[in-house]
Design an enzyme around this catalytic site. Structure first.
Site, PDB file in Angstrom:
ATOM      1  N   ASP A  18     -10.922   3.372   4.434  1.00  0.00           N
ATOM      2  CA  ASP A  18     -11.327   1.964   4.379  1.00  0.00           C
ATOM      3  C   ASP A  18     -12.851   1.841   4.288  1.00  0.00           C
ATOM      4  O   ASP A  18     -13.365   0.779   3.919  1.00  0.00           O
ATOM      5  CB  ASP A  18     -10.888   1.238   5.669  1.00  0.00           C
ATOM      6  CG  ASP A  18      -9.572   0.480   5.500  1.00  0.00           C
ATOM      7  OD1 ASP A  18      -9.326  -0.035   4.404  1.00  0.00           O
ATOM      8  OD2 ASP A  18      -8.814   0.410   6.489  1.00  0.00           O
ATOM      9  N   LYS A  43       0.840  -1.206   0.000  1.00  0.00           N
ATOM     10  CA  LYS A  43       0.000   0.000   0.000  1.00  0.00           C
ATOM     11  C   LYS A  43       0.873   1.254   0.000  1.00  0.00           C
ATOM     12  O   LYS A  43       0.637   2.201  -0.754  1.00  0.00           O
ATOM     13  CB  LYS A  43      -0.929   0.001   1.225  1.00  0.00           C
ATOM     14  CG  LYS A  43      -2.051  -1.028   1.126  1.00  0.00           C
ATOM     15  CD  LYS A  43      -2.829  -1.194   2.432  1.00  0.00           C
ATOM     16  CE  LYS A  43      -3.865  -2.312   2.273  1.00  0.00           C
ATOM     17  NZ  LYS A  43      -4.632  -2.585   3.495  1.00  0.00           N
ATOM     18  N   GLN A  96      -4.446  -1.105   9.795  1.00  0.00           N
ATOM     19  CA  GLN A  96      -4.480  -2.447   9.205  1.00  0.00           C
ATOM     20  C   GLN A  96      -5.098  -3.450  10.179  1.00  0.00           C
ATOM     21  O   GLN A  96      -4.755  -3.473  11.368  1.00  0.00           O
ATOM     22  CB  GLN A  96      -3.052  -2.867   8.814  1.00  0.00           C
ATOM     23  CG  GLN A  96      -2.961  -4.188   8.075  1.00  0.00           C
ATOM     24  CD  GLN A  96      -3.604  -4.164   6.679  1.00  0.00           C
ATOM     25  OE1 GLN A  96      -3.728  -3.113   6.049  1.00  0.00           O
ATOM     26  NE2 GLN A  96      -4.010  -5.314   6.198  1.00  0.00           N
TER      27      GLN A  96
HETATM   28  N1  GUN Z   1      -7.061  -6.350   6.356  1.00  0.00           N
HETATM   29  C1  GUN Z   1      -7.441  -7.052   5.264  1.00  0.00           C
HETATM   30  N2  GUN Z   1      -8.003  -6.227   4.349  1.00  0.00           N
HETATM   31  C2  GUN Z   1      -7.969  -4.988   4.882  1.00  0.00           C
HETATM   32  C3  GUN Z   1      -8.400  -3.713   4.404  1.00  0.00           C
HETATM   33  O1  GUN Z   1      -8.946  -3.556   3.298  1.00  0.00           O
HETATM   34  N3  GUN Z   1      -8.175  -2.676   5.250  1.00  0.00           N
HETATM   35  C4  GUN Z   1      -7.621  -2.820   6.471  1.00  0.00           C
HETATM   36  N4  GUN Z   1      -7.467  -1.742   7.220  1.00  0.00           N
HETATM   37  N5  GUN Z   1      -7.215  -3.988   6.937  1.00  0.00           N
HETATM   38  C5  GUN Z   1      -7.390  -5.059   6.147  1.00  0.00           C
END
Ligand code: GUN
Length: 287
Positions: free
Chosen positions: A121, A54, A98
């Site tokens: 998110d 990311k 995350q």
């Molecule tokens: N863990 C797995 N997918 C995601 C996501 O799209 N965002 C976040 N913050 N954590 C995740």
């Protein structure tokens, strides 16, 4: 005829290149680049890879990013303080914590602490609610990416039977809402659904997000279906595979996402897009 491969990596690359140009324009208006903060608590190896990808993608798209790694024993109050600080920073447009978080931290409390206008998110209760009533501020990145991929493939959703296997807050539930908003008739299943095959075999569009390698076999797929495999599972051999037995499914489906290179890259592209949306809203130009 083998199924068409829905190349998420290629589409994500196109979207990211476009965002790279738009980010420069937004930077001119704001006097600074769009900014994303990514918080990672602990050392979950999969999360470390996701987060690294990311942050790298931001750099390539002219988006400023900050990775905030915190030790696994970080207390909830300390994490909430970090979030509060990021909420207050004018140069940070988006905040991502995350998941999963270590068990001693209440992830719901942390998500609710993120300012909804920075919740790229789309997990905050107010954003989840906004999606439910059809007025989303941010759409969760993975299902948002799936919708883009389906749109790009020209898949008809209006009137289609869509089956989503997996009912998580991150993927399954928002996925179902988005498919429904696009006019599909949606069934949400989970790994315990009785006679799962009876449901999946009706699906014109089948989305699988359960996190179990090869959970869906070719004989559970309707001939000609569009199959979206959200799973990324590492086998003991080190090989990455999805939730669908892709090789076998290729001879039944009309289109299918590969793993890797399908949904995963689209998730990242949508995170960048949501960050851009958050930044653009601050320019006063409608996003
Ligand atoms: N863990 C797995 N997918 C995601 C996501 O799209 N965002 C976040 N913050 N954590 C995740």
């Amino acid at each position: 005829m083998p199924a068409q491969r829905l190349d998420g990596a290629a589409l994500a690359q196109t979207i990211r290149a476009q965002i790279a140009t738009e980010a420069l324009d937004v930077a001119k208006r704001l006097g600074r680049p769009p900014g994303l903060a990514v918080v990672l608590v602990g050392e979950n190896p999969a999360s470390q890879v996701y987060v690294r990808n990311k942050v790298k993608a931001c750099g390539q798209s002219n988006i400023h990013s900050e990775l905030i790694p915190l030790p696994a024993n970080t207390q909830e109050a300390e994490l909430l303080a970090v979030v509060a600080e990021l909420n207050a920073r004018a140069d940070i447009d988006g905040i991502l914590v995350q998941l999963p978080l270590p068990e001693h931290i209440d992830s719901h409390r942390v998500i609710e602490a993120i300012a909804p206008e920075k919740d790229v998110d789309g997990f905050h209760l107010s954003n989840a609610g906004a999606l439910m009533v059809g007025r989303p501020l941010f759409q969760p990145c993975t299902p948002f990416g799936v919708m883009r991929l389906l749109e790009h493939a020209g898949t008809t959703l209006r009137g289609a039977e869509a089956v989503v296997v997996g009912a998580s807050n991150i993927v399954g539930k928002p996925m179902a809402l988005m498919l429904q908003a696009a006019g599909a008739t949606v069934t949400i299943c989970n790994s315990k659904t009785r006679d799962l095959s009876a449901h999946t075999r009706r699906a014109d569009v089948l989305v699988v997000a359960v996190g179990r390698p090869h959970f869906i076999q070719a004989d559970q797929i309707k001939p000609g279906a569009v199959v979206i495999d959200v799973g990324i599972n590492r086998l003991p051999s080190g090989e990455l595979v999805g939730d669908v037995d892709t090789t076998a499914a290729m001879s039944v489906a009309s289109a299918i996402t590969p793993v890797p290179g399908g949904v995963g890259p689209m998730t990242i592209a949508m995170l960048l897009e949501n960050t851009m949306t958050a930044a653009r809203r601050k320019t006063g130009v409608p996003a």
